[in-house]
Design an enzyme around this catalytic site. Structure first.
Site, PDB file in Angstrom:
ATOM      1  N   ALA A 259     -28.145  18.410 -24.786  1.00 18.12           N
ATOM      2  CA  ALA A 259     -29.295  18.237 -23.885  1.00 18.12           C
ATOM      3  C   ALA A 259     -29.002  17.114 -22.894  1.00 18.12           C
ATOM      4  CB  ALA A 259     -30.548  17.910 -24.688  1.00 18.12           C
TER       5      ALA A 259
ATOM      6  N   LYS B 298     -30.363  10.093  -7.129  1.00 18.57           N
ATOM      7  CA  LYS B 298     -30.831   9.291  -5.980  1.00 18.57           C
ATOM      8  C   LYS B 298     -29.828   8.154  -5.833  1.00 18.57           C
ATOM      9  CE  LYS B 298     -34.941  10.470  -4.283  1.00 18.57           C
ATOM     10  NZ  LYS B 298     -34.761  11.418  -3.231  1.00 18.57           N
TER      11      LYS B 298
ATOM     12  N   ALA C 271     -30.342   2.369  -4.353  1.00 21.18           N
ATOM     13  CA  ALA C 271     -31.397   1.664  -3.602  1.00 21.18           C
ATOM     14  C   ALA C 271     -32.697   2.456  -3.566  1.00 21.18           C
ATOM     15  CB  ALA C 271     -30.914   1.384  -2.171  1.00 21.18           C
TER      16      ALA C 271
ATOM     17  N   THR D 174     -23.696  27.135 -13.505  1.00 20.19           N
ATOM     18  CA  THR D 174     -24.981  27.163 -14.212  1.00 20.19           C
ATOM     19  C   THR D 174     -26.101  27.074 -13.175  1.00 20.19           C
ATOM     20  OG1 THR D 174     -25.038  24.765 -14.371  1.00 20.19           O
ATOM     21  CG2 THR D 174     -24.118  25.928 -16.266  1.00 20.19           C
TER      22      THR D 174
ATOM     23  N   GLY E 181     -28.228  27.791 -20.208  1.00 19.78           N
ATOM     24  CA  GLY E 181     -27.039  27.135 -19.665  1.00 19.78           C
ATOM     25  C   GLY E 181     -25.937  26.917 -20.688  1.00 19.78           C
ATOM     26  N   ILE E 182     -25.356  25.748 -20.648  1.00 13.60           N
ATOM     27  CA  ILE E 182     -24.213  25.435 -21.511  1.00 13.60           C
ATOM     28  C   ILE E 182     -24.640  25.417 -22.983  1.00 13.60           C
ATOM     29  CG2 ILE E 182     -22.539  23.611 -22.065  1.00 13.60           C
ATOM     30  CD1 ILE E 182     -22.482  22.942 -19.043  1.00 13.60           C
TER      31      ILE E 182
ATOM     32  N   TYR F 221     -26.767   8.820 -14.003  1.00 12.34           N
ATOM     33  CA  TYR F 221     -26.123   9.914 -14.744  1.00 12.34           C
ATOM     34  C   TYR F 221     -24.700   9.514 -15.181  1.00 12.34           C
ATOM     35  CZ  TYR F 221     -24.527  14.752 -15.622  1.00 12.34           C
ATOM     36  OH  TYR F 221     -24.023  15.904 -16.185  1.00 12.34           O
TER      37      TYR F 221
ATOM     38  N   LYS G  21     -23.183   9.174 -18.934  1.00 11.24           N
ATOM     39  CA  LYS G  21     -22.089  10.031 -19.400  1.00 11.24           C
ATOM     40  C   LYS G  21     -20.841   9.217 -19.751  1.00 11.24           C
ATOM     41  CE  LYS G  21     -24.237  13.994 -19.219  1.00 11.24           C
ATOM     42  NZ  LYS G  21     -24.507  14.748 -20.440  1.00 11.24           N
TER      43      LYS G  21
END
Ligand code: NAD
Length: 439
Positions: free
Chosen positions: A281, A287, A290, A380, A210-211, A345, A349
């Site tokens: 990485a 999700k 909740a 990707t 990938g990247i 996520y 980030k």
């Protein structure tokens, strides 16, 4: 990954059809090929401030012409002489007559003074206004044109070359609508701009695919010896990448407790230093909050954010990052705009952005810079696995009407890694084709 719509829209019949139906018109973006010059053709330079003359000189020395008839490969406007809002008219006067004279995939760069460093509120107001102008040009010009604003601090006039070379070249194909800050710094220009990283040792995490793989390849192309790191389970593709670029493979899980110490031992024994650290990485564990298990939160935060802090701290404590060192972290547009199902996520980030912004002044005293790239929709395996409707939305909701390639992220990282980029620290640059999300 295949983007059939872009392929179709670039056929003769497809071009006519998308125009008639008012559909997005993605052009084939011109990308850099090894050996090409960074800047070519005619780059028209306008405006009257402290940068126009030095910029003309460096462009001519770099092989471009700075005057003559269009079509132009780039338009550069020095707005540092604009002292109040009435002076903004100079933008109209320069750009209006040449707005249709750019070649496809042309480049627009406006140079300003950081508003916070202006002498008075009127000047700061006018300089702040440049952002709206540039972001609109980036949305309006089309045909693969990019437009950026570079705020150059007083005293940093000698520190802009690596940035102009990147922003005017095909290396920045998928970077648009960005605001970059260049500060005063002792810049050592690379002896050879086609291999600016000659003699440097780089670490790239998550380099098996990938990247990360693209980053490893581009840094090696630019002359660095690249240590490619990934988990033991990815050992085989990792070795293949490392062998191909004459780098080294290092199998290591960044979440293991001894990972920072093992990195310190590795670089102490082999190279005695590591000049460039790229934290790429990363994982997703989507999700809604909740429904999210503790484990999905914990493992993601550890890989995407905490491990970067631990590795930086260990390498710095062991004095392995010399003056001139570079740290580049991969964030995400999700960390800027937020995303449903990505509280973990997006927090990690956004944390990466914080890490870069708050460490920049601390690391400056060591001569080390730290910057982040925030990719948008990049083609990707991760994005190929998205449901079709979400994937098509991600691809088209940006000024380029298409997804970016891993190499677009890699080129942006190579720009930050260059010895010529000593004046760049604390920046977050999106590689998102000017995505409408989080704009
Ligand atoms: P990918 O899943 O293809 O590659 C990530 C690599 O990191 C893998 O090789 C994986 O084995 C490695 N890795 C994961 N956990 C690790 C650990 N504990 N120790 C060592 N290595 C580990 O992902 P990608 O799409 O190439 O993304 C790379 C980076 O870019 C990530 O940080 C991701 O969040 C970010 N990003 C990607 C996109 C996109 O559109 N693909 C968009 C925004 C941000």
């Amino acid at each position: 990954m295949s983007d059939r719509y872009t392929s179709f829209a670039n056929t003769t019949a497809g071009r006519a059809m998308v125009k008639r139906l008012g559909l997005p018109e993605p052009v084939r973006l011109r990308r850099y090929r090894a050996g090409d010059p960074d800047i070519e053709g005619t780059v028209l330079v306008g405006g009257a401030g402290r940068l126009a003359e030095p910029v003309r000189k460096l462009l001519r020395e770099g092989g471009a012409s700075t005057e003559g008839e269009g079509p132009y490969t780039g338009l550069v406007f020095d707005a540092t002489g604009i002292a109040d809002s009435t002076g903004l008219r100079a933008l109209y006067d320069f750009f209006h007559p040449v707005a249709r004279s750019l070649r496809p995939c042309g480049r627009v760069v406006v140079l300003g003074t950081p508003p916070e460093e202006c002498g008075n509120p009127r000047e700061a107001t006018a300089q702040r206004a440049l952002e709206g102008f540039v972001r609109s040009v980036a949305k309006e010009f089309g045909r693969g044109t990019t437009a950026q604003l570079v705020y150059v601090a007083p005293g940093a006039e000698d520190a802009v070359e690596s940035t102009l070379r990147f922003l005017l070249s095909p290396k920045s194909a998928y970077v648009s609508g960005q605001v970059v800050r260049v500060g005063a710094a002792d810049v050592t220009a690379p002896a050879n701009w086609t291999r600016p990283l000659e003699g440097k040792v780089a670490l790239v995490t998550g380099a098996a695919r990938g990247i990360g793989e693209a980053i490893a390849r581009v840094l090696a192309r630019d002359g660095a010896h690249v240590v490619c790191l990934d988990v033991p389970a990815a050992g085989q593709p990792l070795s293949a990448v490392a062998n191909d670029i004459k780098g080294s493979a290092l199998q290591l899980d960044l979440t293991s407790t001894d990972a920072p110490q093992r990195l310190v031992e590795y670089f102490s024994e082999r190279n005695g230093r590591v000049d460039i650290v790229v934290h790429n990485a990363g994982i997703t564990r989507d999700k809604t909050l909740a429904r999210m298990s503790e484990d999905k939160w914990d493992v993601l935060m550890d890989i995407n954010l905490s491990s970067q802090e631990r590795v930086n701290d260990a390498l710095l404590a062991a004095d392995l990052l010399p003056s001139g060192g570079r740290i580049v972290a991969v964030s995400s547009m999700s960390g800027i705009a937020g995303n449903r199902g990505q509280t973990n996520y997006a927090a990690s980030k956004a944390g990466v952005i914080g890490l870069v912004q708050f460490n920049a002044p601390v690391l400056a005293s060591k001569g080390v810079t730290i910057n982040a790239v925030a990719p948008g929709f990049i083609e990707t395996q991760m994005t190929a696995a998205m449901p079709m409707v979400v994937r098509e939305g991600g691809r088209r909701m940006n000024s380029m009407s298409q997804g970016g390639q891993p190499v677009d992220v890699a080129e942006t990282i190579a720009w930050f890694a260059s010895p010529g980029s000593a004046g760049l620290t604390g920046n977050v640059v999106r590689v998102c084709g000017q995505s409408l999300l989080g704009a």
